[in-house]
Design a protein around this motif. Structure first.
Motif, mmCIF file in Angstrom:
data_model
loop_
_atom_site.group_PDB
_atom_site.id
_atom_site.type_symbol
_atom_site.label_atom_id
_atom_site.label_comp_id
_atom_site.label_asym_id
_atom_site.label_seq_id
_atom_site.Cartn_x
_atom_site.Cartn_y
_atom_site.Cartn_z
ATOM 1 N N GLN A 280 0.824 -1.195 0.000
ATOM 2 C CA GLN A 280 0.000 0.000 0.000
ATOM 3 C C GLN A 280 0.862 1.251 0.000
ATOM 4 O OE1 GLN A 280 -2.827 0.818 -0.707
ATOM 5 N NE2 GLN A 280 -4.329 -0.744 -0.262
ATOM 6 N N ASP A 281 0.495 2.175 -0.841
ATOM 7 C CA ASP A 281 1.227 3.432 -0.993
ATOM 8 C C ASP A 281 0.347 4.352 -1.843
ATOM 9 O OD1 ASP A 281 3.198 5.375 -1.037
ATOM 10 O OD2 ASP A 281 4.755 4.065 -1.841
ATOM 11 N N PHE A 282 0.793 5.592 -2.017
ATOM 12 C CA PHE A 282 0.160 6.392 -3.052
ATOM 13 C C PHE A 282 0.427 5.709 -4.391
ATOM 14 C CE2 PHE A 282 1.142 9.769 0.134
ATOM 15 C CZ PHE A 282 -0.158 10.204 0.346
ATOM 16 N N HIS A 283 -0.335 6.046 -5.396
ATOM 17 C CA HIS A 283 -0.109 5.435 -6.708
ATOM 18 C C HIS A 283 -0.064 6.536 -7.765
ATOM 19 C CE1 HIS A 283 0.325 2.054 -9.269
ATOM 20 N NE2 HIS A 283 -0.855 2.085 -9.823
ATOM 21 N N GLY A 284 0.597 6.232 -8.869
ATOM 22 C CA GLY A 284 0.642 7.152 -10.005
ATOM 23 C C GLY A 284 0.303 6.379 -11.267
ATOM 24 N N PHE A 285 -0.602 6.919 -12.079
ATOM 25 C CA PHE A 285 -0.977 6.231 -13.312
ATOM 26 C C PHE A 285 -1.214 7.315 -14.365
ATOM 27 C CE2 PHE A 285 -5.301 6.886 -11.598
ATOM 28 C CZ PHE A 285 -5.063 6.750 -10.232
ATOM 29 N N PHE A 286 -1.972 7.046 -15.408
ATOM 30 C CA PHE A 286 -2.117 8.103 -16.411
ATOM 31 C C PHE A 286 -3.408 7.961 -17.198
ATOM 32 C CE2 PHE A 286 -1.114 6.380 -20.703
ATOM 33 C CZ PHE A 286 -0.728 5.095 -20.360
ATOM 34 N N GLU A 287 -3.709 9.022 -17.917
ATOM 35 C CA GLU A 287 -4.871 9.041 -18.798
ATOM 36 C C GLU A 287 -4.433 9.381 -20.221
ATOM 37 O OE1 GLU A 287 -8.754 10.603 -16.481
ATOM 38 O OE2 GLU A 287 -7.118 12.072 -16.606
ATOM 39 N N LEU B 96 -8.695 9.720 -26.020
ATOM 40 C CA LEU B 96 -9.069 8.921 -27.184
ATOM 41 C C LEU B 96 -10.545 9.143 -27.475
ATOM 42 C CD1 LEU B 96 -7.380 5.605 -25.987
ATOM 43 C CD2 LEU B 96 -6.622 6.950 -27.959
ATOM 44 N N ASP B 97 -10.859 9.347 -28.726
ATOM 45 C CA ASP B 97 -12.260 9.390 -29.123
ATOM 46 C C ASP B 97 -13.048 10.428 -28.316
ATOM 47 O OD1 ASP B 97 -14.167 8.546 -30.856
ATOM 48 O OD2 ASP B 97 -14.523 6.611 -29.891
ATOM 49 N N GLY B 98 -12.387 11.531 -28.005
ATOM 50 C CA GLY B 98 -13.103 12.626 -27.365
ATOM 51 C C GLY B 98 -13.232 12.560 -25.866
ATOM 52 N N ARG B 99 -12.565 11.599 -25.216
ATOM 53 C CA ARG B 99 -12.635 11.529 -23.766
ATOM 54 C C ARG B 99 -11.336 10.954 -23.193
ATOM 55 N NH1 ARG B 99 -17.508 7.361 -23.105
ATOM 56 N NH2 ARG B 99 -16.969 7.573 -20.891
ATOM 57 N N TRP B 100 -11.181 11.082 -21.884
ATOM 58 C CA TRP B 100 -9.981 10.578 -21.216
ATOM 59 C C TRP B 100 -10.210 9.166 -20.699
ATOM 60 C CZ3 TRP B 100 -5.502 13.096 -21.631
ATOM 61 C CH2 TRP B 100 -5.529 14.470 -21.922
ATOM 62 N N PHE B 101 -9.241 8.267 -20.951
ATOM 63 C CA PHE B 101 -9.295 6.896 -20.457
ATOM 64 C C PHE B 101 -8.135 6.637 -19.511
ATOM 65 C CE2 PHE B 101 -11.813 6.594 -24.268
ATOM 66 C CZ PHE B 101 -12.757 5.619 -23.990
ATOM 67 N N LEU B 102 -8.434 5.915 -18.437
ATOM 68 C CA LEU B 102 -7.393 5.567 -17.463
ATOM 69 C C LEU B 102 -6.561 4.375 -17.928
ATOM 70 C CD1 LEU B 102 -8.982 5.637 -13.875
ATOM 71 C CD2 LEU B 102 -7.177 7.117 -14.776
ATOM 72 N N PHE B 103 -5.250 4.456 -17.692
ATOM 73 C CA PHE B 103 -4.339 3.341 -17.966
ATOM 74 C C PHE B 103 -3.321 3.245 -16.839
ATOM 75 C CE2 PHE B 103 -5.850 4.555 -22.153
ATOM 76 C CZ PHE B 103 -6.028 3.346 -22.796
ATOM 77 N N ASP B 104 -2.772 2.050 -16.686
ATOM 78 C CA ASP B 104 -1.707 1.856 -15.704
ATOM 79 C C ASP B 104 -0.748 0.812 -16.259
ATOM 80 O OD1 ASP B 104 -0.044 1.504 -13.567
ATOM 81 O OD2 ASP B 104 -1.548 0.667 -12.223
ATOM 82 N N ALA B 105 0.485 1.224 -16.511
ATOM 83 C CA ALA B 105 1.458 0.303 -17.100
ATOM 84 C C ALA B 105 2.094 -0.626 -16.079
ATOM 85 C CB ALA B 105 2.546 1.099 -17.832
ATOM 86 N N THR B 106 1.806 -0.422 -14.789
ATOM 87 C CA THR B 106 2.483 -1.245 -13.772
ATOM 88 C C THR B 106 1.784 -2.576 -13.513
ATOM 89 O OG1 THR B 106 1.265 -0.399 -11.853
ATOM 90 C CG2 THR B 106 3.190 0.866 -12.555
#
Lengths: 268, 268, 268, 268
Positions: A188-195, A198-208
């Motif tokens: 458990q910790d803070f987390h960092g991911f990204f958006e 695409l196609d007019g909206r933001w999608f969440l992704f996480d490469a980890t």
């Protein structure tokens, strides 16, 4: 331990938006100090400002959040053509402090230029990042950039996000950093991911692949980690402990849309 | 054009060793200046030092060289075990100015760690370098390093050599830079390539595929391009033209073991 | 703790030269392993190679050294003109892995170009380095370069030496790195300092002011720290403790020309 | 020369705000193409998007602008305390792509920490930047950062701005980049300068001293040059010529508050 009167900017309150309903939330500061809350920018970032006196300081933040993620069939999610990107999205194509996409045009094009545009290409970027990098706490620091990580091939969640964001931008896909809590993140910790946009909206992704995206609770959104530091301190203080945990309040809820997020930041 | 009295150190005379017999050689300086020749180090590097007066200066170097390359069956050429590397070879495992092998251990190991050790692994490093990079004159400069090139994916001969050297060293294979002339190089210019130490001896490699290795004429040998600059100038001077050409004197000689190397460096 | 059979290259034996007479010296390896000694290059570097088995490994090195430093009146020590530098010294003008002098020509010229050439200019470079930097263990790492340090303004002994070497080279003064032991260094550790070539000979300098130069015992000499790593390990091993100490055997000897150097490297 | 159908994003239209009244403005594209104008963000940045066909393309932009600069007595302009910075200003303390303020805390503190806070401290940062750097067109490129410039000590207007911005942010003074036109700039070109946030408002500064600040006409505002590129092109095109000029329409007007700005960007 605060060694001279210090000002704290904390960015650990969860964002309130259509996808996150905050049903309860507390911020406690010991010894008591008034905490000024500032809303920063149009993305829902909330900064808490505290004037810290000398001595030990303990900050406890706790929130219960209902998540209402849109679940979308990604099959036909395309990239938004450069000529149709709305003006407020364009800045997420620019390089930023830790995401030097301006150095990576050829790199990105050669690795991902032959793939079909769309959601699947961002997935391919995530997969590539996951496969190239080795998750190694302590191997990077606060000034480490995406290009540094591409050479050394190790990093933590923030570095994975920076690499994927940089590659997306270099491909012409707007991308931005998200800090947050993640249910079932180990450890458990803070987390960092990204958006990615695409196609007019933001999608969440996480490469980890460290935790399910459906259990992410957004704190802050920015160009990269420089915009959403959990704590910025002006003055002399030493952090003596951080504890973060995020639980799924409804244990039967497989879809992770209701979460109890708690964090205790003990800076003393 | 020399604008203040300047000292030139030129490293463009071919090395004299068992593989290169210099049958004729001339160095002309207009207007006439005495040229002091210094042998530098144990590798046959030859530096010519000239005190240049104000005004135009023209330097012509010309040599005829017989090449006696050892042609070796590379099938069974193995890597020399770390415990058997001779002391004078060990320094070619160290990182150097343009070859930051110390940053690339994981990178190299993941790309090449599964391959069989030996000559073929260095060939694989050359092939990978050739495939990853785009040959692009002007895309790099005198301070560009191997890590820079791995990010931007473009470079010239010196950059290809630096990348391959760095990856070899990171794999535990001693490697060093060679400057030289190359028969049939298009366009004609100085060339930069490298050597790797395998099975107790140095082998020539070139990741650019721009000219046949059998037609390479060695000028200088060093850790990287920092050691074998063609010209180092102390003072103010402006280079107004460089012409280099290397021909095979014996046109019927397919094996390129006799070469007529000429270079005219007009620095005025 | 050696986790897989590993090869150790140790560079901690003191150099034997006209300025250092080694009156006794022992190297002990527990459990016993044969230690092969290799002399590397013309500078007196001595490398010990050990094939380490699995398990704990303890290495103790101890030497008693008589120092015969030349004490020279530095008043009239001039810089050697570029046209008179001997061939074997020229390579110490080249940039190296941690000393990017090729980026610092203007920087050095503007800071030190107006000073009188000679010993006093190198002293000025040391003073400037001392004043600009803050000695801060842990603030730099094994890949930190002189340019990194000039930006962040913190470092340890090796970083101070790299900065001063880079500035000397950029000014046309050959300079090289020296690893060693230092009597009265606080806290006791290995030390890194440097030499500059002036008036036909090498002079010792130390920009850290942490210990008197007269009590330095040379281990290795190289272009920068890349050439004289105290230990290079091929294989998996974890260092569990290092102890270094250097004492003045003759306590009444104010000139520090006889020293008892001992080091215990416990790598297990 | 457009070699494949390309999309142009142009950021060369002047900002319309309380300090700049645009009395006339034209944008011409030859051959004719529709030009879509987008307002980006809250700072008045205006982007023009053009779908460029194959072949030569000429873009002419011309505007007449009345400047209404506030002239303020800077004597008592103080720095805004960290605890009173408004939320929308806080992001201009964050490091950005070309302004690595996060690496420069000690550097900035040691150079400027002893100075009195306020307008005069930002002036001191500008003076220092002016004195340290040498203005040298061609010495830097599109990926050059403030830290690069602090090492190499040369740059152009954008680099001067990046250095001064980075040092301001490291000192806790919000700072941002401004692109624009400058009356009497020699040679005529686009210009880059910066703003610092003091006493509750933004003040213009220019570390280059190339033209009077009173004649600056704002085009775009951003974190650094990454946000306000004059032209971003998606596709293959080659720029064959750029001409920029800014004249003071009222030659008797010493205060430069009415300007005729014209630019012709011929990208064909």
């Amino acid at each position: 331990m605060v060694r001279s009167p210090a000002i704290y900017l904390l960015n650990l309150s969860v964002t309130r938006n259509a996808h996150q309903t905050v049903t309860s939330e507390t911020l406690e500061v010991f010894p008591f100090q008034p905490a000024e809350e500032c809303d920063v920018g149009p993305l829902g970032n909330r900064i808490v400002r505290i004037n810290a006196p000398l001595g030990e300081l303990t900050i406890n933040y706790s929130a219960t959040v209902e998540l209402h993620a849109d679940v979308v069939d990604s099959t036909n999610v395309c990239e938004t053509s450069y000529e149709h990107l709305s003006a407020d999205v364009l800045s997420y194509l620019n390089p930023s402090r830790y995401c030097e996409s301006d150095k990576l045009y050829r790199f990105a094009f050669e690795e991902f230029g032959q793939l079909l545009p769309g959601y699947s290409r961002v997935t391919a970027i995530c997969n590539w990042t996951y496969e190239q990098l080795h998750y190694s706490p302590g191997s990077t620091g606060p000034t480490t950039t995406a290009c540094d990580v591409l050479i050394q091939r190790t990093g933590v969640c923030r570095d994975y996000a920076h690499v994927a964001i940089s590659l997306c931008r270099a491909m012409g896909i707007p991308a931005r950093y998200v800090s947050g809590y993640a249910v079932n993140l180990q450890p458990q910790d803070f987390h960092g991911f990204f958006e990615a946009y695409l196609d007019g909206r933001w999608f969440l992704f996480d490469a980890t692949r460290l935790a399910p995206v459906g259990g992410f609770v957004r704190i802050g959104t920015g160009r990269d980690a420089a915009d959403v530091a959990f704590a910025t301190i002006r003055g002399e203080a030493e952090c003596t402990g951080i504890n973060v945990w995020a639980n799924n309040a409804n244990q039967n809820d497989q879809e992770l849309n209701s979460n109890d997020v708690q964090t205790g930041v003990s800076s003393a």
